[in-house]
Design a protein around this motif. Structure first.
Motif, short mmCIF file in Angstrom:
data_model
loop_
_atom_site.label_atom_id
_atom_site.label_comp_id
_atom_site.label_asym_id
_atom_site.label_seq_id
_atom_site.Cartn_x
_atom_site.Cartn_y
_atom_site.Cartn_z
N LYS A 94 0.87 -1.17 0.00
CA LYS A 94 0.00 0.00 0.00
C LYS A 94 0.91 1.22 0.00
O LYS A 94 1.88 1.27 0.76
CB LYS A 94 -0.84 -0.01 1.29
N LEU A 95 0.63 2.18 -0.83
CA LEU A 95 1.50 3.37 -0.91
C LEU A 95 0.68 4.65 -0.76
O LEU A 95 -0.35 4.82 -1.41
CB LEU A 95 2.24 3.38 -2.25
N ASP A 96 1.16 5.50 0.12
CA ASP A 96 0.62 6.86 0.21
C ASP A 96 1.72 7.79 -0.25
O ASP A 96 2.88 7.59 0.12
CB ASP A 96 0.29 7.22 1.67
N LEU A 97 1.38 8.81 -1.01
CA LEU A 97 2.40 9.80 -1.36
C LEU A 97 2.36 10.91 -0.31
O LEU A 97 1.30 11.34 0.11
CB LEU A 97 2.11 10.37 -2.75
N VAL A 98 3.55 11.32 0.11
CA VAL A 98 3.64 12.42 1.06
C VAL A 98 3.87 13.70 0.29
O VAL A 98 4.87 13.81 -0.44
CB VAL A 98 4.78 12.19 2.07
N MET A 99 2.95 14.63 0.41
CA MET A 99 3.04 15.88 -0.36
C MET A 99 3.84 16.93 0.40
O MET A 99 3.84 16.94 1.63
CB MET A 99 1.62 16.42 -0.61
N ASP A 100 4.48 17.80 -0.34
CA ASP A 100 5.37 18.77 0.32
C ASP A 100 4.63 19.74 1.22
O ASP A 100 5.21 20.33 2.13
CB ASP A 100 6.22 19.53 -0.72
N ASN A 101 3.32 19.92 0.99
CA ASN A 101 2.59 20.86 1.83
C ASN A 101 1.82 20.18 2.96
O ASN A 101 1.08 20.82 3.68
CB ASN A 101 1.64 21.70 0.97
N SER A 102 2.03 18.87 3.11
CA SER A 102 1.36 18.17 4.21
C SER A 102 2.23 18.28 5.47
O SER A 102 3.40 18.65 5.40
CB SER A 102 1.17 16.70 3.86
N GLU A 103 1.65 17.93 6.60
CA GLU A 103 2.40 18.00 7.86
C GLU A 103 3.62 17.09 7.80
O GLU A 103 4.73 17.48 8.16
CB GLU A 103 1.47 17.64 9.02
N GLU A 104 3.42 15.86 7.27
CA GLU A 104 4.54 14.92 7.18
C GLU A 104 5.58 15.41 6.18
O GLU A 104 6.78 15.26 6.39
CB GLU A 104 4.05 13.55 6.75
N GLY A 105 5.11 16.02 5.11
CA GLY A 105 6.02 16.55 4.10
C GLY A 105 6.88 17.65 4.68
O GLY A 105 8.09 17.72 4.46
N LEU A 106 6.23 18.52 5.46
CA LEU A 106 6.96 19.62 6.09
C LEU A 106 8.02 19.08 7.05
O LEU A 106 9.13 19.61 7.13
CB LEU A 106 6.00 20.53 6.85
N GLU A 107 7.65 18.02 7.75
CA GLU A 107 8.59 17.42 8.69
C GLU A 107 9.85 16.97 7.97
O GLU A 107 10.97 17.16 8.45
CB GLU A 107 7.94 16.22 9.37
N ILE A 108 9.66 16.34 6.81
CA ILE A 108 10.80 15.86 6.03
C ILE A 108 11.64 17.05 5.56
O ILE A 108 12.86 17.05 5.65
CB ILE A 108 10.30 15.01 4.84
N LEU A 109 10.93 18.07 5.10
CA LEU A 109 11.62 19.27 4.62
C LEU A 109 12.46 19.89 5.74
O LEU A 109 13.63 20.28 5.54
CB LEU A 109 10.58 20.28 4.13
N ARG A 110 11.88 19.95 6.92
CA ARG A 110 12.60 20.53 8.06
C ARG A 110 13.83 19.69 8.39
O ARG A 110 14.91 20.23 8.64
CB ARG A 110 11.68 20.57 9.29
N HIS A 111 13.64 18.40 8.37
CA HIS A 111 14.74 17.51 8.70
C HIS A 111 15.88 17.66 7.68
O HIS A 111 17.06 17.73 8.03
CB HIS A 111 14.21 16.07 8.75
N SER A 112 15.52 17.73 6.42
CA SER A 112 16.54 17.89 5.38
C SER A 112 17.27 19.22 5.53
O SER A 112 18.48 19.31 5.31
CB SER A 112 15.89 17.82 3.99
N THR A 113 16.52 20.24 5.92
CA THR A 113 17.15 21.55 6.10
C THR A 113 18.14 21.50 7.26
O THR A 113 19.21 22.13 7.20
CB THR A 113 16.08 22.63 6.35
N ALA A 114 17.80 20.72 8.29
CA ALA A 114 18.73 20.55 9.41
C ALA A 114 20.04 19.93 8.90
O ALA A 114 21.14 20.35 9.30
CB ALA A 114 18.10 19.67 10.49
N HIS A 115 19.92 18.97 7.99
CA HIS A 115 21.12 18.36 7.42
C HIS A 115 21.95 19.39 6.65
O HIS A 115 23.17 19.42 6.75
CB HIS A 115 20.75 17.21 6.48
N VAL A 116 21.26 20.20 5.88
CA VAL A 116 21.98 21.21 5.11
C VAL A 116 22.68 22.19 6.05
O VAL A 116 23.82 22.61 5.81
CB VAL A 116 21.01 21.96 4.16
N MET A 117 22.00 22.52 7.15
CA MET A 117 22.62 23.42 8.11
C MET A 117 23.89 22.78 8.68
O MET A 117 24.93 23.44 8.80
CB MET A 117 21.65 23.76 9.24
N ALA A 118 23.79 21.47 8.98
CA ALA A 118 24.96 20.77 9.52
C ALA A 118 26.09 20.77 8.49
O ALA A 118 27.27 20.93 8.84
CB ALA A 118 24.58 19.35 9.91
#
Length: 640
Positions: A56-80
RNA sequence: GCUGCUGUGGCUCAGGGGUAGAGCACGUCCUUGGUAAGGACGAGGUCAUGGGUUCAAAUCCCAUCAGCAGCUCCA
């Protein structure tokens, strides 16, 4: 053949394995934003993840809460990555996404400044511009440890050693590699609008004995517009801060000369507190409570017996020497209620006894935790101790929940969270009394919550030392939850103090005690209330309800006459007699958030009216004074 | 308590080794003005406190106190 079930009953079949990205490209997601990751049976995966079996597959959209979480996490990596480029010797801690943003902890051997943040932001922009893909890789645990040892990343080594899995995953973007479960956005280019907000110290793994790292907080959104909106919101929240409004409206202050965390209620704050306390008393008498008073200080032996000295010492002020006897400033009111109960023999017919007290307590709070009115060292609990028989316990708890809800509602709090605070596993030394009693107590609280059909979260390790509790959290401007009402069931203090009643069998039985507050503490409640209304108190609470504004000084006499009339009717008012233009007086009254301004001039004097300007609607025109008074009285009565 | 930042008149803040500034608020006067700032003049500060460096400290250093952002704690 791979069968993939998508939401909405859609099913797609592929000949061979297929990446999440391919599936996303195959179906139209235009009106939902763009896919940023996938969710396979509730496990998040990258877009590049290859699906090999039916799922079963759900797509996570960039404007969803989960999508934002991923975006935030990736940005933390870029900051590091940026920090690593600028300060190659840095030791990396952890960098998760959090509510509204992300952070990353760094051990730099020095502290960061605001200018450093700007440099880091610039470096991050460069990395984002370079469009570096995030690549996932996996390797055996031992290799991973060696890799991190070689990179001299001691915190990462510690993290991996703490993992159970035999394989650990890494993410690489450009010249930077970091231990991470993922998923991430596909490339640094996907990171939209970000901003680094602040830097503060944070202990490694939250332990006071560990080294302190530098934590950088930031936030990120898919677009600049959303980021700006968020930054604006932060500004708004700051304006709502009860510490700002408290000064602006002259409600209360703290005094350096007196000490931290000790509140001075100014007359205007005093009015509000007084109204609340009067309302509170009346409501308690209506609900079968009696009100008591007790001292603020008592001999140390009392606190030994109650268990406070063993279980609550850290929050208590040091003893005071009184003629060679040690006394302690009370951190709680309960022992006093017990002493009072024990002044005579009680019958089962006397129970329940509901004793309320606006009891001022003093707790030693470490300097760093003090926070405006929300965390202070001296405060008044709207306390009560209910002594009842075991068979009355549940009804008493339900009664308290009712009262707490009624109180919060009366003050316009519609949202709050309920927690059931119970003992923590393996921390028996933090609590007193035997386990059976704890189970009984928790059971009583839970069944009351269930009877009221209230949602709650069970919080382990959050109980008071003498019993479990229902804790109700109200929120401040920043969305932080602060404990307000609390209901605690206590079988233990009655045991310690041997608190009994004579039952119908003629024998002594132990009473059950309920400790409770329905507002929490006056200081904290007022703090939350100020933020809740942003200083725009409803009429029944407003320190000044009405201000009369004579247009010129020849109207002053009429103004004073009206003011006197309002005062006779119990309406809190004043009259602005200053030699200033009407627009000026209106501006001041508005800034002071006074609910009604009454403008009076020749016309009003002639017609015996007042021109009403309300905070909510502005200029409403002239009405006879009696009509205005009726309106005020009704609004106050309705608490509107 | 820990890390970092901050402390200048009632409030918001500028300045910065040679004996203090602005706006608002406050006072007096002019003005008597109808729904968010009329004008003039004036008063007000041992620059948080205590030490140190210096010919000289509000400015630099140290300590203390208090505040802010977090962490930890508490609940």
């Amino acid at each position: 053949m791979v069968k993939i079930k998508l939401p909405g009953g859609i099913e797609r079949k592929y000949k061979d394995k297929v990446t999440v990205r391919n599936v996303a490209n195959d179906i139209s997601t235009k009106n939902r934003g763009s896919a940023i990751a996938g969710k396979l049976n509730s496990t998040l995966v990258d877009l590049d993840y290859a699906i090999e079996t039916d799922t079963k597959l759900d797509l996570v959209m960039d404007n969803s809460e989960e999508g934002l979480e991923i975006l935030r996490h990736s940005t933390a990596h870029v900051m590091a990555q940026a920090v690593t480029r600028l300060y190659p010797d840095v030791k990396l801690g952890i960098g998760p996404s959090i509510k509204d943003g992300f952070y990353y902890d760094f051990d730099l051997g020095r502290t960061l400044t605001q200018e450093d943040l700007e440099k880091i932001e610039e470096e991050m922009k460069r990395i984002i511009g370079a469009d570096e893909p995030f690549k996932r890789s996996e390797e055996p645990r031992e290799d991973a440890i060696k890799r991190m040892e070689k990179l001299n990343q001691r915190y990462k080594v510690e993290l991996i050693k703490g993992l159970q899995d035999q394989t650990v995953s890494f993410y690489t973007q450009g010249d930077f590699i970091d231990l991470c479960k993922g998923p991430h956005v596909s490339s640094t280019k996907k990171i939209g609008a970000f901003k680094l907000l602040s830097v503060a110290g944070a202990y490694w793994r939250g332990k006071e004995t560990n080294p302190m790292l530098q934590r950088i907080y930031g936030t990120v959104f898919t677009s600049k517009k959303e980021l700006d909106k968020h930054l604006k919101l932060l500004e708004e929240i700051k304006k709502r801060d009860h510490r700002k409004i408290g000064v602006a409206l002259d409600l209360y202050s703290f005094q350096d000369n007196a000490g931290a965390g000790l509140v001075f209620w100014h007359p205007k704050g005093g009015v509000i507190r007084n109204i609340i306390e009067t309302f509170w008393r009346e409501e308690h008498y209506k609900r079968g409570y009696d009100l008591i008073y007790s001292p603020h200080i008592a001999k140390i032996d009392l606190w030994k017996k109650s268990g406070h000295l063993d279980f609550y010492k850290e929050s208590m002020f040091s003893p005071i020497d009184v003629e060679g006897q040690e006394y302690i400033l009370r951190p709680m009111n309960c022992p006093f209620a017990i002493l009072m109960y024990k002044t005579k023999i009680r019958s089962y017919r006397d129970l329940p006894l509901r004793w309320g007290e606006l009891g001022t307590v003093y707790r030693y709070e470490r300097s760093g935790v003090l926070h405006g009115l929300l965390r202070v060292r001296g405060f008044t609990q709207d306390d009560s101790h209910i002594f009842c028989r075991p068979d009355q316990l549940k009804d008493e708890i339900v009664g308290v929940i009712d009262l707490a809800q009624y109180m919060l509602e009366s003050f316009g709090f519609k949202e709050y969270e309920i927690e059931l605070a119970v003992r923590g596993m393996g921390e028996e030394e933090k609590y007193t009394g035997d386990s059976e009693k704890w189970v009984l107590a928790e059971e009583a609280l839970r069944s009351a919550l269930e009877e009221k059909e209230l949602d709650f979260v069970r919080m382990e390790g959050e109980a008071k030392f003498y019993g479990p509790a229902i804790d109700i959290k109200i929120k401040d401007a920043l969305g932080r939850g602060w404990q307000g009402p609390t209901i605690q069931v206590d079988f233990n203090l009655p045991e310690r103090f041997d608190v009994n009643y004579i039952d119908s069998d003629g024998l002594q039985h132990k009473v059950v005690m309920v400790h409770r507050t329905v507002l929490g503490a006056m200081e904290r409640f007022l703090g939350c209330l100020i933020e809740h209304y942003a200083g725009d108190f409803p009429l029944w609470l407003a320190p000044t309800q009405v201000r009369i504004l004579p247009i010129t000084d020849k109207h002053n006499d009429y103004g004073i006459r009206i003011k006197n009339k309002l005062s006779e009717m119990g309406i809190r008012s004043d009259c602005d007699l200053r030699n200033a233009k009407i627009g000026y007086k209106i501006r001041e009254g508005t800034l002071e958030k006074i609910p009604y301004l009454l403008i009076i001039g020749d016309k009003e004097i002639e017609e015996e009216t007042v021109s009403v300007r309300s905070r909510k609607k502005g200029n409403e025109g002239s009405v006879p004074l009696s009509q205005f008074i009726e309106r005020v009285e009704k609004t106050v009565k309705d608490k509107a």
